[in-house]
Design a protein around this motif. Structure first.
Motif, PDB file in Angstrom:
ATOM      1  N   ALA A  87       1.031  -1.389   0.146  1.00 42.42           N
ATOM      2  CA  ALA A  87      -0.382   0.096  -0.231  1.00 42.42           C
ATOM      3  C   ALA A  87       0.212   0.822   0.335  1.00 42.42           C
ATOM      4  O   ALA A  87       0.952   2.160  -0.596  1.00 42.42           O
ATOM      5  CB  ALA A  87      -0.953   0.120   1.418  1.00 42.42           C
ATOM      6  N   TYR A  91       1.448   4.226  -3.079  1.00 40.67           N
ATOM      7  CA  TYR A  91       0.913   5.703  -1.936  1.00 40.67           C
ATOM      8  C   TYR A  91       2.048   6.632  -2.514  1.00 40.67           C
ATOM      9  O   TYR A  91       1.988   7.863  -3.398  1.00 40.67           O
ATOM     10  CB  TYR A  91       1.022   5.482  -0.468  1.00 40.67           C
ATOM     11  N   THR A 104      -3.935   2.308  -2.914  1.00 41.79           N
ATOM     12  CA  THR A 104      -3.175   2.174  -1.805  1.00 41.79           C
ATOM     13  C   THR A 104      -4.589   1.865  -0.850  1.00 41.79           C
ATOM     14  O   THR A 104      -4.367   1.405   0.125  1.00 41.79           O
ATOM     15  CB  THR A 104      -2.775   3.532  -1.579  1.00 41.79           C
TER      16      THR A 104
END
Length: 379
Positions: A87, A91, A104
């Motif tokens: 994630a 991001y 994300t």
């Protein structure tokens, strides 16, 4: 090599290959996975192979990163630490891996759903940072990003390992409020914002989470100001109070042991889309359908750009083009309630007659639009 002990995400490390900093040079915490799951060794090897430094970008690096991300995706649903690190990768992005904040958010929920999530839920150092990132993304997310995860987030937050934690109850209520607001269910949104605003005592001593309690109060204040027709003067007072509370909480956050691990880069507001959007008006050749024309265009673009590692999609619509009412030049195809299209424009919540690309454009255009906004004139 011996098998690591069966625990997950117990130590902090700065990730990153070569640069010494995680995720494109931004100093962020990543959690070393110590899971005993059979895939753990494979996941560790894949993560270690990632190149985060944008200065090292080239075709081979992009391909290697894409392969590593695909491998990590295999373990994301079964190892919470892998889902979390993946994630964070999406991001910030990395060579060959464009930043994707929708992805994300989905992976944050996957992290909570993982079979080994109980270990994460008991980690007092990790939890406040995770919830901070989770709600921060929710706060800046649009409808297209919230729709896929809204029900999943509500369901996972009600699980036994999570539901007793005040931070998670905050995330569930905040997510529900944001989703209702984006779907123009204003009464329901207001009720959920009220629920969040009353969580101050429960979250006392946790200034990181109290920021979102203040944000809920701010959202309620804006809605009440609109109903009371308080105008710009009312909004300025509400904003000033919100800014004062944030400044006070920021000072408290600096005293917390986890402060050194917090990402100081922007984490809650999408200023611009992470892609270039081209909106082109075309006339179809005689005898050619929209679908045929779209396939032909996709084929040509693939020939031109695939070698450069660019990803793209083509969408066609016979609907008229909608433009930002503030005349900033941004436009999109609006397809019914879901506001589909390659770039989203949001209608005026009061009248729905004009569209905006951002809150900034909506505020800038309000002095002109309020003269003709039918919704604002209703009492």
């Amino acid at each position: 090599a011996s098998t690591p002990p069966a625990c997950t995400c117990t130590s902090m490390s700065t990730g990153g290959h070569a640069s010494g900093k995680a995720f494109g040079g931004v100093e962020r915490g990543t959690w070393r996975n110590l899971s005993s799951h059979p895939l753990a060794a494979k996941m560790h090897k894949a993560y270690a192979s990632l190149e985060h430094d944008p200065k090292m970008d080239n075709r081979n690096v992009r391909k290697r990163n894409q392969k590593a991300a695909a491998t990590l995706s295999e373990g994301a649903s079964v190892i919470g630490g892998v889902a979390f690190n993946l994630a964070e990768l999406f991001y910030n992005g990395a060579p060959g891996i464009p930043a994707d904040w929708n992805r994300t958010l989905q992976l944050y929920v996957t992290c909570m759903e993982a079979p080994d999530a109980e270990g994460l839920s008991q980690n007092s150092e990790w939890l406040p940072q995770f919830v901070n990132n989770l709600i921060g993304l929710i706060d800046g997310m649009e409808l297209a990003g919230m729709e896929p995860i809204a029900k999943r987030l509500e369901a996972v937050c009600s699980k036994e390992i999570w539901r007793h934690k005040p931070e998670i109850r905050l995330a569930a209520a905040f997510g529900s409020a944001r989703y209702a607001y984006l779907e123009s269910r204003r009464v329901e949104a207001a009720e959920r914002w009220k629920e969040v605003s009353r969580m101050g005592d429960e979250l006392a001593g946790n200034p990181l989470m109290l920021r979102f309690v203040e944000k809920a109060k701010y959202q309620l204040g804006k809605m009440q100001n609109t109903l009371a027709q308080g105008g710009d003067e009312g909004m300025e007072a509400i904003r000033a109070k919100y800014d004062r509370e944030l400044a006070r909480l920021e000072h408290e956050i600096e005293q917390q042991p986890y402060a050194k691990h917090l990402d100081n880069s922007e984490h809650t507001v999408v200023h611009e889309p992470d892609r270039i959007v081209l909106s082109v008006k075309m006339e179809l050749p005689e005898g050619e359908s929209v679908e045929e024309h779209q396939r032909d265009l996709e084929s040509r673009l693939k020939e031109m750009w695939s070698e450069e590692g660019l990803e793209f999609d083509v969408r066609s619509s016979a609907d008229p083009v909608k433009e930002c009412a503030n005349n900033c030049g941004k436009q999109a195809y609006i397809e019914g309630r879901n506001r589909g299209g390659v770039f989203q424009l949001m209608p005026c919540a009061a009248c729905g007659a004009v569209f905006y690309c951002s809150k900034e454009c909506q505020r800038a255009h309000w002095p002109e639009h309020k003269k003709m906004c039918s919704g604002s004139k209703k009492k």
